[in-house]
Design a protein around this motif. Structure first.
Motif, PDB file in Angstrom:
ATOM      1  N   VAL A  47      81.444  78.608  72.797  1.00  0.00           N
ATOM      2  CA  VAL A  47      81.248  77.186  73.111  1.00  0.00           C
ATOM      3  C   VAL A  47      82.570  76.440  72.973  1.00  0.00           C
ATOM      4  CG1 VAL A  47      78.818  77.178  72.443  1.00  0.00           C
ATOM      5  CG2 VAL A  47      80.541  76.655  70.734  1.00  0.00           C
ATOM      6  N   ASP A  84      74.354  72.381  74.957  1.00  0.00           N
ATOM      7  CA  ASP A  84      73.310  71.665  74.225  1.00  0.00           C
ATOM      8  C   ASP A  84      72.047  71.609  75.079  1.00  0.00           C
ATOM      9  OD1 ASP A  84      71.719  70.062  72.701  1.00  0.00           O
ATOM     10  OD2 ASP A  84      73.099  68.365  72.603  1.00  0.00           O
ATOM     11  N   SER A  85      71.001  72.313  74.667  1.00  0.00           N
ATOM     12  CA  SER A  85      69.765  72.345  75.446  1.00  0.00           C
ATOM     13  C   SER A  85      69.061  70.998  75.473  1.00  0.00           C
ATOM     14  CB  SER A  85      68.821  73.411  74.872  1.00  0.00           C
ATOM     15  OG  SER A  85      68.502  73.122  73.518  1.00  0.00           O
ATOM     16  N   SER A  86      69.358  70.126  74.500  1.00  0.00           N
ATOM     17  CA  SER A  86      68.720  68.813  74.470  1.00  0.00           C
ATOM     18  C   SER A  86      69.413  67.810  75.396  1.00  0.00           C
ATOM     19  CB  SER A  86      68.712  68.263  73.041  1.00  0.00           C
ATOM     20  OG  SER A  86      70.037  68.059  72.566  1.00  0.00           O
ATOM     21  N   PHE A  87      70.576  68.176  75.939  1.00  0.00           N
ATOM     22  CA  PHE A  87      71.337  67.298  76.834  1.00  0.00           C
ATOM     23  C   PHE A  87      70.975  67.627  78.267  1.00  0.00           C
ATOM     24  CE2 PHE A  87      75.661  66.632  78.960  1.00  0.00           C
ATOM     25  CZ  PHE A  87      75.404  65.290  79.220  1.00  0.00           C
ATOM     26  N   MET A 128      77.114  80.449  70.506  1.00  0.00           N
ATOM     27  CA  MET A 128      75.735  79.983  70.590  1.00  0.00           C
ATOM     28  C   MET A 128      74.892  81.048  71.295  1.00  0.00           C
ATOM     29  SD  MET A 128      75.593  77.407  73.876  1.00  0.00           S
ATOM     30  CE  MET A 128      73.871  77.824  74.133  1.00  0.00           C
ATOM     31  N   THR A 144      84.206  72.125  73.491  1.00  0.00           N
ATOM     32  CA  THR A 144      83.993  70.723  73.820  1.00  0.00           C
ATOM     33  C   THR A 144      85.173  70.213  74.637  1.00  0.00           C
ATOM     34  OG1 THR A 144      82.685  70.346  71.817  1.00  0.00           O
ATOM     35  CG2 THR A 144      83.592  68.411  72.904  1.00  0.00           C
ATOM     36  N   THR A 201      79.830  69.591  75.534  1.00  0.00           N
ATOM     37  CA  THR A 201      80.028  70.940  75.004  1.00  0.00           C
ATOM     38  C   THR A 201      79.507  71.940  76.018  1.00  0.00           C
ATOM     39  OG1 THR A 201      79.795  70.125  72.735  1.00  0.00           O
ATOM     40  CG2 THR A 201      79.573  72.485  73.078  1.00  0.00           C
TER      41      THR A 201
END
Length: 428
Positions: free
Chosen positions: A229, A308-311, A153, A231, A260
């Motif tokens: 990355v 994850d930038s949205s997390f 990523m 998980t 992740t």
């Protein structure tokens, strides 16, 4: 004398006229008139520093700085002319209110009297667009395009210059809403760096082509961090016990159950899970489900980040707790085994086989599923003697504790004792 001069004056006048005509004919026949057309003659603007001193920007409109020139004159002169001999100039000091400048023409490298040459140019004026020249600082934004290799990523991106100065006519500069540099990361599995040119965009996100706008720098250095990355699961640890009369169900949930993470391949190879310490999930004295929102960022290993930038890094941990249920069971005499009795002693069977009352507790579902007929107990005489440091057992009546084979999620709430009458074998 006077009479002689004016005698035959008509003839003399005719002779003069005839001589002039003959001279003109000779001249014309010897070097006749000719005409040539020259295309794309460049027009030189002079005194442009006047506009610069007024902080004005100018540009030529409609390609009027290229003219078509027609020259008519003696053939001996015209046929030797080269395009470079023709000079076209427009003096900025004579700029009109409608931003036009008359074009003046001249010819180099000729000794011919210019009065004998006709020059026509088209167009006759240079048209200019004249605006205020402005300087403005624009913030540089940076982004990537494409996707890196599978399992990788884009981490951080950076530029070595965050602002650039642009200079140009106000009508063009005011269209610029952003300056963006970008790198294509398609298939990348390691960090990238390159010198890239900034692109201008308008309010709607359209690319602007502004040849009349200059930038303080042509290229900006952009760097992109590319990370691996992985998980991994989240491990919850629990501290404390519920309030009296309540039990943990054994069910603990975590939402999300996995996260992740990103880092270098070497660092990620050592990370198997994210462990949340027990003090973050204390259920002491709880009389119902315990729900905690926990930020896991402090518990990430060094040099590891969330991928994850949205997390936002917050998980919801739930420990399920229910009221403790009690139930009384009646265990028949036949379901209890007596063990550990020496061969010299016997147990006298009771005349009436009793049933033993056993109180148990646990979760409602576990207690409800108990079958008292399937439960067996053990009265271990030898173990009972060891606890009392007894080496021999005399005949008599004893109360021996009974242990029961209960499921792990069931607790005995009462101790059951079995009354045993012991006799010697020789008494039979």
């Amino acid at each position: 004398m006077k009479k002689r001069i004016f005698r035959n004056w008509g003839l003399k006048l005719a002779s003069i006229l005839l001589a002039c005509i003959l001279w003109l004919l000779v001249t014309k026949l010897g070097d006749p008139q000719d005409r040539r057309v020259f295309l794309n003659i460049p027009v030189t603007l002079v005194n442009t520093e006047l506009l610069d001193s007024q902080n004005k920007f100018y540009e030529v409109l409609d390609n009027t700085d290229k003219v078509r020139v027609s020259i008519r004159g003696p053939k001996s002169v015209v046929e030797d002319l080269k395009q470079s001999d023709i000079i076209a100039e427009a003096d900025v000091s004579k700029l009109t209110d409608i931003n036009t400048i008359a074009i003046n023409f001249s010819i180099l490298n000729t000794d011919t009297n210019m009065d004998s040459i006709e020059i026509d140019g088209s167009p006759e004026v240079v048209k200019l667009n004249v605006e205020d020249k402005v300087h403005e600082w624009i913030r540089v934004q940076h982004r990537t395009i494409g996707e890196p290799a599978e399992g990788y990523m884009v981490g951080s991106t950076s530029v070595d210059q965050t602002m650039i100065e642009v200079t140009g006519p106000v009508s063009s500069v005011e269209k610029i809403k952003s300056a963006i540099v970008e790198i294509d990361v398609t298939g990348a599995a390691s960090n990238l760096s390159a010198n890239v040119e900034a692109t201008f965009y308008d309010q709607e996100g359209n690319i602007l082509e502004l040849p009349n706008v200059t930038k303080s720098v042509s290229y900006i250095r952009m760097s992109v961090e590319v990370l691996a990355v992985k998980t991994v699961p989240v491990e919850l640890n629990i501290m404390g016990n519920p309030a009296n009369g309540y039990l943990r169900t054994g069910l603990v949930t975590c939402d999300p159950a996995t996260v992740t993470i990103a880092g270098t391949p070497a660092v990620l190879a050592e990370v198997k899970k994210i462990t949340i310490p027990e003090e973050m999930l204390d259920i002491s004295g709880a009389e119902g489900n315990v729900v905690n929102t926990i930020n896991i960022r402090p518990y990430l290993p060094d040099y590891v980040r969330l991928a994850d930038s949205s997390f936002d890094g917050r998980i919801k941990a739930t420990v399920y707790i229910e009221p403790k249920m009690e139930k009384t069971l009646f265990i028949p005499y036949e379901s209890i085994d007596v063990v550990g009795l020496s061969e010299e002693l016997l147990i006298e069977e009771p005349e009436t086989a009793p049933a033993y009352e056993l109180r148990v507790s646990g979760l409602e579902a576990a207690v409800a599923s108990l079958d008292q007929n399937a439960i067996r107990g053990t009265a271990d005489i030898a173990a009972w003697m060891r606890e009392r440091r007894m080496e021999e057992l005399e005949p008599g009546i004893y109360q021996i504790p009974v242990t029961f084979s209960l499921p792990d999620n069931i607790t005995m709430e009462s101790q059951v004792y079995m009354q045993i009458t012991i006799i010697e074998t020789e008494d039979l």
